[in-house]
Design a protein around this motif. Sequence first.
Motif, PDB file in Angstrom:
ATOM      1  N   PRO A  69       0.367  -1.600  -0.224  1.00 52.13           N
ATOM      2  CA  PRO A  69       0.031  -0.121  -0.291  1.00 52.13           C
ATOM      3  C   PRO A  69       0.826   1.232   0.008  1.00 52.13           C
ATOM      4  O   PRO A  69       1.996   0.792   0.079  1.00 52.13           O
ATOM      5  CB  PRO A  69      -0.618  -0.047   0.943  1.00 52.13           C
ATOM      6  CG  PRO A  69      -0.208  -0.928   2.148  1.00 52.13           C
ATOM      7  CD  PRO A  69       0.865  -1.855   1.098  1.00 52.13           C
ATOM      8  N   SER A  70       0.462   2.687  -0.228  1.00 44.34           N
ATOM      9  CA  SER A  70       1.016   3.529  -0.358  1.00 44.34           C
ATOM     10  C   SER A  70       1.303   3.896   0.948  1.00 44.34           C
ATOM     11  O   SER A  70       1.845   5.029   1.336  1.00 44.34           O
ATOM     12  CB  SER A  70       0.107   4.683  -1.325  1.00 44.34           C
ATOM     13  OG  SER A  70      -0.078   4.584  -2.404  1.00 44.34           O
ATOM     14  N   ALA A 106       2.183   1.734   6.891  1.00 43.26           N
ATOM     15  CA  ALA A 106       2.015   0.020   6.802  1.00 43.26           C
ATOM     16  C   ALA A 106       0.907  -0.778   8.079  1.00 43.26           C
ATOM     17  O   ALA A 106       0.486  -1.662   7.665  1.00 43.26           O
ATOM     18  CB  ALA A 106       3.522  -0.712   7.244  1.00 43.26           C
ATOM     19  N   GLY A 107       1.104   0.561   8.794  1.00 46.51           N
ATOM     20  CA  GLY A 107      -0.032  -0.351   9.915  1.00 46.51           C
ATOM     21  C   GLY A 107      -1.636   0.383   9.576  1.00 46.51           C
ATOM     22  O   GLY A 107      -2.571  -0.310  10.046  1.00 46.51           O
ATOM     23  N   GLN A 108      -2.134   1.304   8.963  1.00 46.02           N
ATOM     24  CA  GLN A 108      -3.543   1.288   8.014  1.00 46.02           C
ATOM     25  C   GLN A 108      -3.646  -0.204   7.395  1.00 46.02           C
ATOM     26  O   GLN A 108      -5.121  -0.127   7.316  1.00 46.02           O
ATOM     27  CB  GLN A 108      -3.574   2.003   6.520  1.00 46.02           C
ATOM     28  CG  GLN A 108      -2.942   3.899   7.530  1.00 46.02           C
ATOM     29  CD  GLN A 108      -4.019   4.015   8.123  1.00 46.02           C
ATOM     30  OE1 GLN A 108      -5.192   3.706   7.941  1.00 46.02           O
ATOM     31  NE2 GLN A 108      -3.715   4.877   8.870  1.00 46.02           N
ATOM     32  N   ALA A 109      -2.418  -1.406   7.358  1.00 45.35           N
ATOM     33  CA  ALA A 109      -3.532  -2.450   6.796  1.00 45.35           C
ATOM     34  C   ALA A 109      -3.754  -3.053   7.270  1.00 45.35           C
ATOM     35  O   ALA A 109      -4.466  -3.814   7.295  1.00 45.35           O
ATOM     36  CB  ALA A 109      -1.959  -3.281   6.197  1.00 45.35           C
ATOM     37  N   ALA A 150      -2.662  -4.198   1.889  1.00 44.01           N
ATOM     38  CA  ALA A 150      -1.588  -4.809   1.236  1.00 44.01           C
ATOM     39  C   ALA A 150      -2.162  -5.756   1.103  1.00 44.01           C
ATOM     40  O   ALA A 150      -2.362  -6.306   2.068  1.00 44.01           O
ATOM     41  CB  ALA A 150      -0.242  -5.139   2.295  1.00 44.01           C
ATOM     42  N   TYR A 151      -1.990  -6.102  -0.275  1.00 39.25           N
ATOM     43  CA  TYR A 151      -2.645  -7.804  -0.638  1.00 39.25           C
ATOM     44  C   TYR A 151      -1.191  -8.493  -1.304  1.00 39.25           C
ATOM     45  O   TYR A 151      -0.098  -8.566  -1.769  1.00 39.25           O
ATOM     46  CB  TYR A 151      -4.374  -8.118  -2.200  1.00 39.25           C
ATOM     47  CG  TYR A 151      -4.768  -6.991  -1.182  1.00 39.25           C
ATOM     48  CD1 TYR A 151      -5.275  -5.552  -1.728  1.00 39.25           C
ATOM     49  CD2 TYR A 151      -6.236  -7.746  -0.730  1.00 39.25           C
ATOM     50  CE1 TYR A 151      -6.399  -4.846  -1.520  1.00 39.25           C
ATOM     51  CE2 TYR A 151      -7.234  -7.215   0.289  1.00 39.25           C
ATOM     52  CZ  TYR A 151      -7.424  -5.276  -0.481  1.00 39.25           C
ATOM     53  OH  TYR A 151      -8.191  -4.434   0.341  1.00 39.25           O
ATOM     54  N   VAL A 201      -2.694  -9.170   3.616  1.00 35.05           N
ATOM     55  CA  VAL A 201      -1.031  -9.433   4.122  1.00 35.05           C
ATOM     56  C   VAL A 201      -1.647  -9.603   6.266  1.00 35.05           C
ATOM     57  O   VAL A 201      -1.072 -10.236   6.575  1.00 35.05           O
ATOM     58  CB  VAL A 201      -0.080  -8.602   3.419  1.00 35.05           C
ATOM     59  CG1 VAL A 201       1.182  -8.645   4.428  1.00 35.05           C
ATOM     60  CG2 VAL A 201       0.637  -8.922   2.138  1.00 35.05           C
ATOM     61  N   VAL A 202      -2.257  -8.133   5.696  1.00 41.73           N
ATOM     62  CA  VAL A 202      -2.401  -8.113   7.395  1.00 41.73           C
ATOM     63  C   VAL A 202      -4.793  -8.549   7.800  1.00 41.73           C
ATOM     64  O   VAL A 202      -5.025  -7.856   6.660  1.00 41.73           O
ATOM     65  CB  VAL A 202      -2.681  -6.912   8.202  1.00 41.73           C
ATOM     66  CG1 VAL A 202      -2.658  -7.035  10.166  1.00 41.73           C
ATOM     67  CG2 VAL A 202      -0.914  -6.900   8.080  1.00 41.73           C
ATOM     68  N   SER A 203      -4.594  -9.932   8.429  1.00 40.57           N
ATOM     69  CA  SER A 203      -6.022 -10.476   8.136  1.00 40.57           C
ATOM     70  C   SER A 203      -7.034  -9.936   9.857  1.00 40.57           C
ATOM     71  O   SER A 203      -5.820  -9.927  10.564  1.00 40.57           O
ATOM     72  CB  SER A 203      -6.045 -11.656   8.013  1.00 40.57           C
ATOM     73  OG  SER A 203      -5.682 -11.745   6.559  1.00 40.57           O
ATOM     74  N   ASP A 204      -8.435  -9.875   9.882  1.00 40.26           N
ATOM     75  CA  ASP A 204      -9.313  -9.188  10.825  1.00 40.26           C
ATOM     76  C   ASP A 204      -9.466 -10.835  10.910  1.00 40.26           C
ATOM     77  O   ASP A 204      -9.502 -11.604  10.011  1.00 40.26           O
ATOM     78  CB  ASP A 204     -10.131  -8.354  10.240  1.00 40.26           C
ATOM     79  CG  ASP A 204      -9.427  -7.344  10.446  1.00 40.26           C
ATOM     80  OD1 ASP A 204      -8.408  -7.023  11.017  1.00 40.26           O
ATOM     81  OD2 ASP A 204     -10.140  -6.461   9.643  1.00 40.26           O
ATOM     82  N   SER A 205     -10.301 -11.120  12.065  1.00 39.78           N
ATOM     83  CA  SER A 205     -11.026 -12.316  12.739  1.00 39.78           C
ATOM     84  C   SER A 205     -12.428 -11.691  12.706  1.00 39.78           C
ATOM     85  O   SER A 205     -12.879 -11.064  13.202  1.00 39.78           O
ATOM     86  CB  SER A 205     -10.562 -12.493  13.767  1.00 39.78           C
ATOM     87  OG  SER A 205     -11.170 -13.441  14.623  1.00 39.78           O
TER      88      SER A 205
END
Length: 354
Positions: free
Chosen positions: A50-51, A54-57, A158-159, A193-197
């Motif tokens: 992502p632009s 990184a934490g926004q992911a 990020a994907y 890349v960073v998934s939620d539950s």
Amino acid sequence: MDRGELSFRMGGKSHAPVRGALASCAAALILAACGGGGGGGGGAALVSAPSGAAGQAQTGQTSTAANGAQSSLATDLLTSTGSSPSGNTTPVESVGPGSDPSPGAFTKYAFKVGPYIDFFDPDVAQKVMAALATPELLGYEYQALASPVYVKADPGVAYTYWIGPRSEMNSIDNQTQIVALANEGPVLFRRPVVSDSFVVETALIDIQPLEQLVGRLNVAGSNGFCLLTAMEGLRLRVARRVEANPAYCEFQEWLTDHPVGDDEYLQKINELGAAGYKLFFNSYYVRDTTQKVRFSYEAVEQPPLADMTVEERVAIFNKMGATGALSYSALQDKNKAVYRRTFDCARRWFCGYP
């Protein structure tokens, strides 16, 4: 009229018109992509960066309700006239998931012209994967109805992308999304890349009797059903995300007793947007009571999209996207279009287009 107007009458009152979305890449932009599922297989993976920070992911990952479980509330929502079957008639206030953006925070958008890829092309999965791997389009997204225009959000998500067999769609989950597939052949998938539950559940709501629809929608919203995923005959399929900090929603209807012109239309949708409401279906609007998101709308002078080259359209989209504005709808005035900005969104899956 040039606008796509969807309206019907009830008791002498007209449901306010819904302008048809512009046939543009921004109008086709849906940050919550459809589809989803399974692990990576059948090809090398591509990671899009992502632009933004990184934490926004981690903020508001998207999902698909198409494969969500049928909620136990489905039968109740089909017949309810306005009282919650669970007894929860008042949405629970919360601060929303994670850390809310700073006041006035918004997402910027950038657009580029890339290779045209027909989503019916039997090699669409391979061609999109190859396009997104080029240095020029790293971090950009393919929108099937907008090709050859690609879009990137800042901050973005990020994907990881990969190509898999069609059978992989049978084991999809709520995190993985289908990016491209033809009538046959392999499928292009992606996953944050960073998934939620979370778990997605769906339910059906009867549209008729029409005078009771707002009540039934508010029952659904008080139980977290905030997204419209499909219209099935005279029923609406709605979805909710079951997670640690769920959304709860309220609905209202915009009725008029006269034709609505451009000025009144803009004034009303800005009033609704300032209160956190966004279009849900026809003349019905929804807001998430657990966040303080706001929407604003601006009429912009521009030639009709059909009269512009793709490069001219991208130039306008980039100018507006830099200020957080995405193409939203047409107007009666063919030389103007409406753009929408979203502020303080804590849930991307709710705030996304339209």
